[in-house]
Enzyme design. Sequence first.
Site, PDB file in Angstrom:
ATOM      1  N   TYR A   1       6.296 -14.355 -13.595  1.00  0.00           N
ATOM      2  CA  TYR A   1       5.173 -13.547 -13.104  1.00  0.00           C
ATOM      3  C   TYR A   1       3.849 -14.130 -13.586  1.00  0.00           C
ATOM      4  CZ  TYR A   1       2.059  -9.426 -12.875  1.00  0.00           C
ATOM      5  OH  TYR A   1       1.006  -8.567 -12.644  1.00  0.00           O
TER       6      TYR A   1
ATOM      7  N   SER B   1      -3.770 -10.915 -12.776  1.00  0.00           N
ATOM      8  CA  SER B   1      -3.452 -10.234 -14.030  1.00  0.00           C
ATOM      9  C   SER B   1      -3.986 -11.045 -15.198  1.00  0.00           C
ATOM     10  CB  SER B   1      -1.937 -10.064 -14.178  1.00  0.00           C
ATOM     11  OG  SER B   1      -1.596  -9.638 -15.487  1.00  0.00           O
TER      12      SER B   1
ATOM     13  N   ALA C   1       0.796  -1.224   0.000  1.00  0.00           N
ATOM     14  CA  ALA C   1       0.000   0.000   0.000  1.00  0.00           C
ATOM     15  C   ALA C   1       0.829   1.274   0.000  1.00  0.00           C
ATOM     16  CB  ALA C   1      -0.939   0.008   1.215  1.00  0.00           C
TER      17      ALA C   1
ATOM     18  N   ILE D   1      -1.052   1.174  -7.226  1.00  0.00           N
ATOM     19  CA  ILE D   1      -2.439   0.755  -7.043  1.00  0.00           C
ATOM     20  C   ILE D   1      -2.780   0.621  -5.569  1.00  0.00           C
ATOM     21  CG2 ILE D   1      -4.062  -1.135  -7.410  1.00  0.00           C
ATOM     22  CD1 ILE D   1      -2.676  -1.716 -10.042  1.00  0.00           C
TER      23      ILE D   1
END
Length: 332
Positions: A215, A189, A52, A56
């Site tokens: 990823y 994603s 955080a 995003i």
Amino acid sequence: MSWQYTDLLSHPLWFACTVLLAAVTRAQRRGRWNPGACAVKLNGKTAIVTGANTGIGKFIALDLARRGARVILACRSKDRGTGALNEIRKLSGNQDVHLRLVDTSSLESVRKFAAQILEEEKELHILVNNAGASGLPKGMTADGLDITFATNHVGPFLLTNLLKKKLLIRKLHHISQFHSPARIVNVSSANHWRGKVDFSHFRGENLVYTMDAVYNHTKLHNIIWTNELARRLKGTDVTANSLHPGIVMTEVMRHYNFVVRLIFNMVGFFFFKSSEEGAVSTIYCAVSEDTEGITGKYFDSDCSLVLPAPLARDPALGAKAFEHCERLTAKL
């Protein structure tokens, strides 16, 4: 007569077409759901957002803070986390925002963080597993895990399992405008479509470290895990969903080489989402009344329900993958 690429870029017609296309793309990327138009309040609710301190994650935390939630910023860096903490408190006017340190690539750090939350917090209503990295160099953690798998998948898996007991605690007097059950939101994603499942990957074996290949595998595992988690939570008041935030201008590319980052930033300036826009689909899953009671689903960057890759929808594979992670984290 010879010409150069720079001559093409400077041509008025090319420039006009580029600006027009960029404007259309920017208008389309705003999506169909506007967080500002959602009146849901989160007073009396506690939310955790990993990663955080930037991008995003910071905008997700800011939105939840503006809705009155007690927000815990789960960050790896104390300095950067403190900067985000001060900014979110100032912009939201909510002083009930707090920083707690966690590195999802370290299972020891995850356990320490979870123990602190279990001791300090009475309840937990929203858990957003946002922290992740792409393009990390080949490496192994102290736990003997591939660093990308540890950061993006195994760490969040363990964190969620450890905090699940807090999410399952409900009290009727807390029911307010936010009627929905506790929510687990996992940021995945669209790249998961190019991912593969091979359990040896967790230990860094049989991995090809080209661009975002590793990823992609982790993002596929995120959805497989989320769907199996939702099945295991059936009959409780806790939901679990995953999402694609869109192609976003964040620091996720910071581990790539200079040329890749330069191209990404140049193209992204016109066509990719800002971090604030990229946070929308996560916020939608975390707070919207539209997603109340919905679980085991995958949302795209436009906040629409879509089907993930076939591997992500295989219940047998989901159970097998979940059990593999359980055994893995129990040993470490």
